[in-house]
Structures are given as C-alpha cells and as structure tokens.
Write an enzyme that holds these catalytic residues in place. Structure first.
Site, short mmCIF file in Angstrom:
data_model
loop_
_atom_site.label_atom_id
_atom_site.label_comp_id
_atom_site.label_asym_id
_atom_site.label_seq_id
_atom_site.Cartn_x
_atom_site.Cartn_y
_atom_site.Cartn_z
N HIS A 153 0.81 -1.22 0.00
CA HIS A 153 0.00 0.00 0.00
C HIS A 153 0.84 1.26 0.00
O HIS A 153 0.33 2.35 -0.22
CB HIS A 153 -0.99 -0.01 1.17
CG HIS A 153 -0.38 0.22 2.52
ND1 HIS A 153 -0.07 -0.81 3.37
CD2 HIS A 153 -0.04 1.35 3.17
CE1 HIS A 153 0.43 -0.31 4.49
NE2 HIS A 153 0.46 0.99 4.39
N ASP A 183 -0.06 -7.54 1.58
CA ASP A 183 0.39 -6.15 1.65
C ASP A 183 1.91 -6.04 1.64
O ASP A 183 2.49 -5.22 2.33
CB ASP A 183 -0.17 -5.45 2.89
CG ASP A 183 -0.02 -3.93 2.79
OD1 ASP A 183 0.09 -3.42 1.66
OD2 ASP A 183 0.01 -3.25 3.83
N GLY A 255 3.67 6.47 9.17
CA GLY A 255 5.04 6.63 8.72
C GLY A 255 5.87 5.40 8.98
O GLY A 255 7.02 5.33 8.56
N SER A 257 4.79 2.21 8.10
CA SER A 257 4.39 1.11 7.21
C SER A 257 5.57 0.60 6.40
O SER A 257 6.31 1.38 5.81
CB SER A 257 3.29 1.57 6.24
OG SER A 257 2.05 1.58 6.86
N VAL A 314 -14.68 -21.76 -4.56
CA VAL A 314 -15.86 -21.92 -3.73
C VAL A 314 -15.91 -20.79 -2.71
O VAL A 314 -14.90 -20.21 -2.35
CB VAL A 314 -15.87 -23.27 -2.98
CG1 VAL A 314 -15.97 -24.44 -3.94
CG2 VAL A 314 -14.64 -23.42 -2.08
#
Length: 522
Positions: A153, A183, A255, A257, A314
């Site tokens: 991200h 991510d 800040g 991440s 499924v």
C-alpha cells in the site's frame, strides 16, 4: 504544516477487517536490535561495527536482557530506509459511503475498503478531486545489490519512488512486484552504482510471545525514531485473507508502514502493516507480517513479480454446532461450501453447496480460514484430494486447483462472502410463499414472508424476504417442498431426541448461507 498522508489515505488499496478501528501505517519501518545478518559497506564507521560486539546485558532469572538497545540500533539502522512516493491521489467523494475525508477513494472490491469505511461515519466529507501526493513509508534492504522490502500500500500506485538511507543519501528505485493479499512489495534501487548496501536477514525462527522487538522508523516524517516493545501475540486475524499476523506493542504510528520488526539477534521477525487505533495514533497494538510468510512472498516477487496461489473456486463459511449436528458431524469442524463459483475449478467436479470440506491431502481442515490457508500455500494446477462430508456421507474428490484471481475479478465471481451464522435456535416459525409468485424474488426457492419473533428462525437471523433454496439437501420451490424436506429430516434422525436439526440453504440479497433450524418432533 506537514502534508504526510494518513496510513489509509496515501498508502493504498488493500484488505483488512478488525473489530475496532484499524488504520494502515503510513511510512517508516520498525527496526530493531541485533547484529547477525547485517552486511556493511566500507562507509560504515569501524567504531559502529565494533560496538555491536560489546553489547552489555544484565542477568535475570529468565536469561540475559539488554542494558541498552543503543549498540543494536547502531548495527541495524543502516539497512532501514525511508521511502518517498510520488503519484496522484483521489480524495474522498462527498457521499455516505466514502472513506475517511482526505483518504484515497478505495474501491469496494479492495480488501481495505471495510477498514476505512468505519471511520467515515459522522465525519464531514470534502469534494472529490485528484491531487498530486507525496507519500512516505519505510522499507529495508534484504541484499547488498539494492532489493528492498516494503508494504504494497506504500508503493503500488507510485509514479516515482525514492529511497533515503540513514545518512541522507538518496536513490531512485523501481517496483519489482506487489502482493496485495499480504500487503508486501519488493522494490530495487535503479541508480547505476557499485555501492554495496547494508542489509538484514529474515529470521529463521518464530519469535515467542514476550520476546523483545526494537522499532526504528520515520513516524509522522520526523526521521529516524526508535521504539522498543515485545511480541504481544501470535496468529492475529486482521481480515487479510487466510494469513495470521504478529501483534507487537512497540510504538508504531503513521510513517512506519513497510518497516521491519527486529529481534535481539538483528533478524527481521516481521514487516509492519497495520495498527489498531480509535484515533489513528499509537495505542500499543500493531500488526506485522511474519518473517516466514515474508520470505515466501519475496521469493515469488523476485522471480515473477507476483504471487500465484491455488484456488478452489468456492465460497465457504465456518461450521457451527447446529450445522454439525444437522449433517452428522461429531464436532463443528471443516469448511462448508455455500456457493460454487461459476466456471471455477470446483464447478467442474462433484462439489456442491452444502458440502463440508474436512480434509486436504490427508490433513484435517479445522475451519474456513484453515482451508483457505492450505489451498493458498499450493501452486496453481496442483492436484489435490479433498475429503468431503455431504449430509452425513463422507467421500473424496480429486481435482486440479486453479489460479487465485485478482480482488476485482474475485468480487465479480463470488460477490460478498456470507457471514457465519452461530446463534442457537430452539423453535421454527415461518410463513412461506413460492419465489415465483413474489415480484423480484426470481424463479428459484421459497420466500420467507413472516418470521415469528419468538421462533428459532428469528433467533437465527432469518427475516422476511430471505429465500430458502434447499432443505435437507433438496431443492425447494413451494412451501410443500419445504414441509417434505422437514419430514425427511425428522425421519432420518435416529435416537430419542425431541428435536432435530434441519439444514437449510438461505439466500439474502446476493449472499447464500446455510442455517440449521431446530424442529420439534411430532
């Protein structure tokens, strides 16, 4: 005044659910203690390298503990970088379903959509507009030739990526690959240089709850900042598919991440991805992708630029006590199929809604997340043997896995995943009408027109407008079919029980699920 984006705002589109308000971290990395696995270039002062050899500890009944983290910080911090991303950000639109004001316009099929939507309630919204943005995040070198791990991200929509090292030296970087499901992202320095970058290794062992972690990052754009904490818990479900996360209590803010969490040996135990916070700031609960998963994903990104996972095709839900009792399972285990995706791998095999998958290649399936994890760990086109229980009868199905589709394609194929029904039911009280006679209900099933407030059906969550598609494994189209299904279920129940569990497949809107209602014997 700083313009750093909020975690959600600037850094992406991605999935996550949590009971509470969870915000994506926006930038910098957690970095921590340790010395092993870090390679330095000649510009690193010799004194810094030597200090790590003399780290002081104090003796405790449980073993040595660091007197200070300073030597460890000096050892690992050169491998941690700040990441600056230039791109275009679309801010929230002025409607009730828009995300937090000032945050990006996240599509509904994105896994992060539910996360940010909860922040929108009661807040004013600015007009929709496209504006250039400068996002900040963190990352860390995993090789001396410039490969860097960060969050998806942070970089997925980047036009330009710049990494800044601890000493202020800047380099351009390019995106190698992303994996929205975890991510994670891999980038690489593109500047033509013979520079050997300091790097750190991913841990080979799982941290224990209570182990130290040290965080070094760039919260709120302040620059290199260090926080210490411990591993608070394992196996946290934050709504990001089937994967579990580490929980840590080291202070993590916007800040952080994409930054690493280190153990005292200087190895990365996790990549920080999300925080749990009512205010958007640190409250002592942060989540990190475990090193073992990071290692698998990074290897795929480096080789192919993406991660291919197996796919059954499924939609599944957990099995509760009522459902287990209705189909003859001694314990509520396995994953119940609520829908077979059209043209998916399972649609070509003998797999139907109502089947409970209890094993994969001889391994027991505990619940729906366990099944999803087992399948995701397998490559597309892998042959698998599924153990299935269908209304009391156990069988095996051999099939070939497909390739897990993108989030947007999956949403169009499956729709929303049905909620797991777990309320206990004691009575049955329904008024029914054929769906074909109710405008807008379609041609299949029987529509519930009334629900007794004191009935087991009401307790279970059934409501007027819901459509019953199956009773005891048999398709129904009239109230008489439902009555026949109830009779069949009662007659098939052995023993002297006063009540019988009747399994029904119910459709609410675009969702389908199975509900086991309690029916008193005549």
């Amino acid at each position: 005044m700083t313009t750093e984006r909020t975690p959600a705002a600037n850094e992406s589109k991605r999935p996550r659910k949590l009971a509470g308000r969870t915000a994506l971290l926006a930038a910098t990395a957690l970095v921590a203690a340790g010395a092993i696995g870090l390679s330095f270039n000649p510009s690193v002062p010799q004194a810094v390298a030597e200090t790590a050899q003399t780290q002081q500890t104090i003796a405790t009944p449980q073993g040595p503990a660091p007197l200070s983290f300073a030597d460890l910080v000096a050892k690992v911090s050169p491998a941690v970088v700040s990441i600056n991303v230039k791109g275009e950000m679309k801010t929230a639109e002025n409607d009730d379903d828009s995300p937090v004001p000032g945050m990006p316009d996240i599509p509904e099929d994105n896994p992060l959509y539910d996360f940010f939507k909860q922040f929108r309630k009661g807040m004013p919204t600015p007009p929709s507009k496209h504006t250039p943005s400068l996002a900040q995040g963190s990352g860390f070198f995993i090789s001396d030739d410039g490969y860097i791990v960060t969050n998806n991200h942070v970089v997925e929509d980047a036009d330009d990526i710049t990494v800044t090292m601890e000493d202020g030296e800047k380099f351009d970087a390019k995106l190698i690959g992303t994996d929205p499901r975890t991510d994670l992202a891999l980038i690489k320095v593109t500047d033509k240089t013979n520079k050997k970058f300091p790097f750190v290794n991913l841990s080979e062992k799982d941290p224990r709850v209570g182990d130290w972690v040290l965080a070094v990052g760039n919260p709120f754009g302040l620059g290199g900042t260090v926080t210490a904490g411990i591993i608070s818990a394992h196996n946290r479900d934050i709504g990001s598919g089937p994967y579990d996360y580490l929980q840590i209590d080291a202070a993590v803010n916007r800040g952080n991440s994409g930054g690493p969490s280190f153990d005292l040996d200087g190895n990365v135990v996790g990549v920080n991805t999300a925080i749990f916070s009512p205010s958007g700031g640190n409250v002592g609960i942060a989540f990190a992708v475990p090193a073992a998963l990071v290692k698998q994903v990074v290897a795929d990104l480096k080789a192919d630029g993406s991660v291919d996972r197996g796919w059954l095709g499924v939609v599944i839900q957990n099995v509760n006590d009522d459902i287990a009792d209705s189909i003859g399972l001694s314990t509520p285990t396995g994953a119940m199929v609520t829908k077979v995706t059209e043209d998916g791998p399972a649609s070509k095999e003998d797999i139907k809604a109502g089947d409970v998958i209890v094993g994969v290649n001889g391994d027991e399936v505990k619940d729906s997340r366990d099944l999803a994890r087992k399948i995701a760990e397998l490559e597309p086109d892998t042959e698998v043997k599924l153990a299935i229980v269908r209304y009391g009868d156990k069988r095996e199905v051999d099939m070939t896995l497909g390739t897990f589709p993108s989030a947007k394609k999956l949403a169009s194929l499956e729709g929303e995943e049905p909620a797991d029904q777990s309320e206990q039911m004691e009575k049955l009280g329904l008024s029914l009408a054929p769906a074909a006679k109710i405008p807008g209900a379609g041609e299949e099933g029987v529509v519930i027109t009334e629900v007794d407030d004191d009935s087991d059906a009401a307790d279970k969550g059934l409501k007027p407008g819901d459509i019953i598609l199956q009773v005891a494994g048999v398709d129904v189209s009239t109230p008489g079919d439902v009555a026949a299904g109830l009779k069949k279920a009662a007659e098939s129940t052995k023993g002297s029980k006063d009540t019988v569990k009747v399994l029904m497949q119910v459709k609410t809107g675009d969702q389908t699920r199975f509900v086991a209602l309690s029916l008193k014997k005549a």
